[in-house]
Motif scaffolding. Sequence first.
Motif, PDB file in Angstrom:
ATOM      1  N   LEU A   1       0.845  -1.188   0.000  1.00 36.65           N
ATOM      2  CA  LEU A   1       0.000   0.000   0.000  1.00 36.65           C
ATOM      3  C   LEU A   1       0.886   1.246   0.000  1.00 36.65           C
ATOM      4  O   LEU A   1       1.785   1.369   0.838  1.00 36.65           O
ATOM      5  N   PRO A   2       0.683   2.173  -0.947  1.00 35.74           N
ATOM      6  CA  PRO A   2       1.547   3.360  -1.020  1.00 35.74           C
ATOM      7  C   PRO A   2       1.578   4.143   0.288  1.00 35.74           C
ATOM      8  O   PRO A   2       0.550   4.321   0.939  1.00 35.74           O
ATOM      9  N   SER A   3       2.759   4.605   0.647  1.00 34.02           N
ATOM     10  CA  SER A   3       2.935   5.323   1.908  1.00 34.02           C
ATOM     11  C   SER A   3       2.033   6.538   2.010  1.00 34.02           C
ATOM     12  O   SER A   3       1.483   6.836   3.071  1.00 34.02           O
ATOM     13  N   GLU A   4       1.858   7.245   0.908  1.00 35.49           N
ATOM     14  CA  GLU A   4       1.048   8.467   0.967  1.00 35.49           C
ATOM     15  C   GLU A   4      -0.407   8.166   1.309  1.00 35.49           C
ATOM     16  O   GLU A   4      -1.068   8.953   1.996  1.00 35.49           O
ATOM     17  N   LEU A   5      -0.897   7.011   0.886  1.00 32.05           N
ATOM     18  CA  LEU A   5      -2.270   6.637   1.234  1.00 32.05           C
ATOM     19  C   LEU A   5      -2.365   6.226   2.704  1.00 32.05           C
ATOM     20  O   LEU A   5      -3.364   6.513   3.371  1.00 32.05           O
ATOM     21  N   ILE A   6      -1.342   5.545   3.191  1.00 28.08           N
ATOM     22  CA  ILE A   6      -1.325   5.194   4.608  1.00 28.08           C
ATOM     23  C   ILE A   6      -1.302   6.452   5.464  1.00 28.08           C
ATOM     24  O   ILE A   6      -2.014   6.563   6.470  1.00 28.08           O
ATOM     25  N   GLU A   7      -0.499   7.422   5.060  1.00 25.41           N
ATOM     26  CA  GLU A   7      -0.402   8.678   5.811  1.00 25.41           C
ATOM     27  C   GLU A   7      -1.745   9.407   5.848  1.00 25.41           C
ATOM     28  O   GLU A   7      -2.154   9.929   6.900  1.00 25.41           O
ATOM     29  N   LYS A   8      -2.447   9.412   4.720  1.00 22.99           N
ATOM     30  CA  LYS A   8      -3.737  10.103   4.671  1.00 22.99           C
ATOM     31  C   LYS A   8      -4.811   9.388   5.484  1.00 22.99           C
ATOM     32  O   LYS A   8      -5.687  10.019   6.080  1.00 22.99           O
ATOM     33  N   THR A   9      -4.749   8.062   5.539  1.00 24.22           N
ATOM     34  CA  THR A   9      -5.813   7.300   6.201  1.00 24.22           C
ATOM     35  C   THR A   9      -5.515   6.981   7.658  1.00 24.22           C
ATOM     36  O   THR A   9      -6.409   6.556   8.392  1.00 24.22           O
ATOM     37  N   THR A  10      -4.264   7.175   8.086  1.00 16.37           N
ATOM     38  CA  THR A  10      -3.926   6.905   9.484  1.00 16.37           C
ATOM     39  C   THR A  10      -3.479   8.158  10.232  1.00 16.37           C
ATOM     40  O   THR A  10      -3.334   8.119  11.453  1.00 16.37           O
ATOM     41  N   PHE A  11      -3.213   9.263   9.497  1.00 17.19           N
ATOM     42  CA  PHE A  11      -2.754  10.535  10.077  1.00 17.19           C
ATOM     43  C   PHE A  11      -1.349  10.421  10.667  1.00 17.19           C
ATOM     44  O   PHE A  11      -0.949  11.238  11.497  1.00 17.19           O
ATOM     45  N   LEU A  12      -0.588   9.410  10.235  1.00 14.50           N
ATOM     46  CA  LEU A  12       0.812   9.290  10.632  1.00 14.50           C
ATOM     47  C   LEU A  12       1.675  10.096   9.673  1.00 14.50           C
ATOM     48  O   LEU A  12       1.337  10.249   8.494  1.00 14.50           O
ATOM     49  N   ASP A  13       2.823  10.585  10.159  1.00 14.70           N
ATOM     50  CA  ASP A  13       3.690  11.347   9.269  1.00 14.70           C
ATOM     51  C   ASP A  13       4.560  10.400   8.435  1.00 14.70           C
ATOM     52  O   ASP A  13       4.635   9.193   8.690  1.00 14.70           O
ATOM     53  N   ASP A  14       5.201  10.972   7.423  1.00 16.38           N
ATOM     54  CA  ASP A  14       5.949  10.181   6.457  1.00 16.38           C
ATOM     55  C   ASP A  14       7.085   9.407   7.105  1.00 16.38           C
ATOM     56  O   ASP A  14       7.323   8.240   6.781  1.00 16.38           O
ATOM     57  N   ASP A  15       7.804  10.040   8.036  1.00 17.25           N
ATOM     58  CA  ASP A  15       8.933   9.373   8.690  1.00 17.25           C
ATOM     59  C   ASP A  15       8.484   8.136   9.458  1.00 17.25           C
ATOM     60  O   ASP A  15       9.159   7.094   9.428  1.00 17.25           O
ATOM     61  N   GLU A  16       7.349   8.241  10.157  1.00 18.52           N
ATOM     62  CA  GLU A  16       6.866   7.106  10.949  1.00 18.52           C
ATOM     63  C   GLU A  16       6.398   5.970  10.044  1.00 18.52           C
ATOM     64  O   GLU A  16       6.660   4.792  10.322  1.00 18.52           O
ATOM     65  N   VAL A  17       5.726   6.293   8.964  1.00 23.77           N
ATOM     66  CA  VAL A  17       5.274   5.259   8.027  1.00 23.77           C
ATOM     67  C   VAL A  17       6.475   4.540   7.428  1.00 23.77           C
ATOM     68  O   VAL A  17       6.496   3.300   7.342  1.00 23.77           O
ATOM     69  N   LYS A  18       7.509   5.292   7.017  1.00 23.16           N
ATOM     70  CA  LYS A  18       8.695   4.668   6.445  1.00 23.16           C
ATOM     71  C   LYS A  18       9.418   3.809   7.472  1.00 23.16           C
ATOM     72  O   LYS A  18       9.948   2.745   7.156  1.00 23.16           O
ATOM     73  N   ARG A  19       9.452   4.262   8.738  1.00 22.55           N
ATOM     74  CA  ARG A  19      10.097   3.477   9.796  1.00 22.55           C
ATOM     75  C   ARG A  19       9.390   2.154   9.989  1.00 22.55           C
ATOM     76  O   ARG A  19      10.019   1.097  10.104  1.00 22.55           O
ATOM     77  N   LEU A  20       8.055   2.190  10.033  1.00 20.26           N
ATOM     78  CA  LEU A  20       7.291   0.975  10.254  1.00 20.26           C
ATOM     79  C   LEU A  20       7.363   0.030   9.050  1.00 20.26           C
ATOM     80  O   LEU A  20       7.403  -1.182   9.204  1.00 20.26           O
TER      81      LEU A  20
END
Length: 208
Positions: A181-200
Amino acid sequence: MLHVLLFFYFLVSSSHAAVQDFCVADLKAPQGPAGYSCKTPAKVTVDDFVYSGLGVAGNTSNFIKASINTAFADKFPGLNGLGLSMARVDLAPGGAIPMHSHPGASETLLVAKGSVIAAFVSSDNTVYSKTLKEGDIMVFPQGLLHFEVNTGRTPALIWVSFSSSNPGLQILSYALFRSSLPSELIEKTTFLDDDEVKRLKALLGGSG
């Protein structure tokens, strides 16, 4: 007298009707939505109804400090079609089974050793949480998100039963961060920032 004879005739006739006592999974055949095909009765043995894979503690030397060993129909063919299965959960101190759900079954857990916090979240977002000690039992309704955390100082052992021979499993964090799932979609749907999504994603092996 005639009605008594007819009754006994019905019993005898019924007892000789074709009855399928079980449907031991044929693990060599494809699995469909209704489960596995049945093994030919002549090839069924007592070993199909015995499983010894839950007797040894699992390896908890991982980042969640937990191990899950399942006895589902794919490992225990005698369960096929019976509407039940089991699992063993080992939790090191501080270990956790992440938020997850079983789309195909309700779950009952029994704490055999240790102390754990167990909780589920209903569809109206009400949290039902409890610290469980040895001997306590808790039930998770089918399809609802739930988790367990070892809050004690000693390893915990949990026995789990399910109302299906193949309950299914979806781990929320894996669905988000171990997928493509693209990171940008995860960020929009979970309200997490880009750094945290990439870390996870780096931690769990996701891409995108």
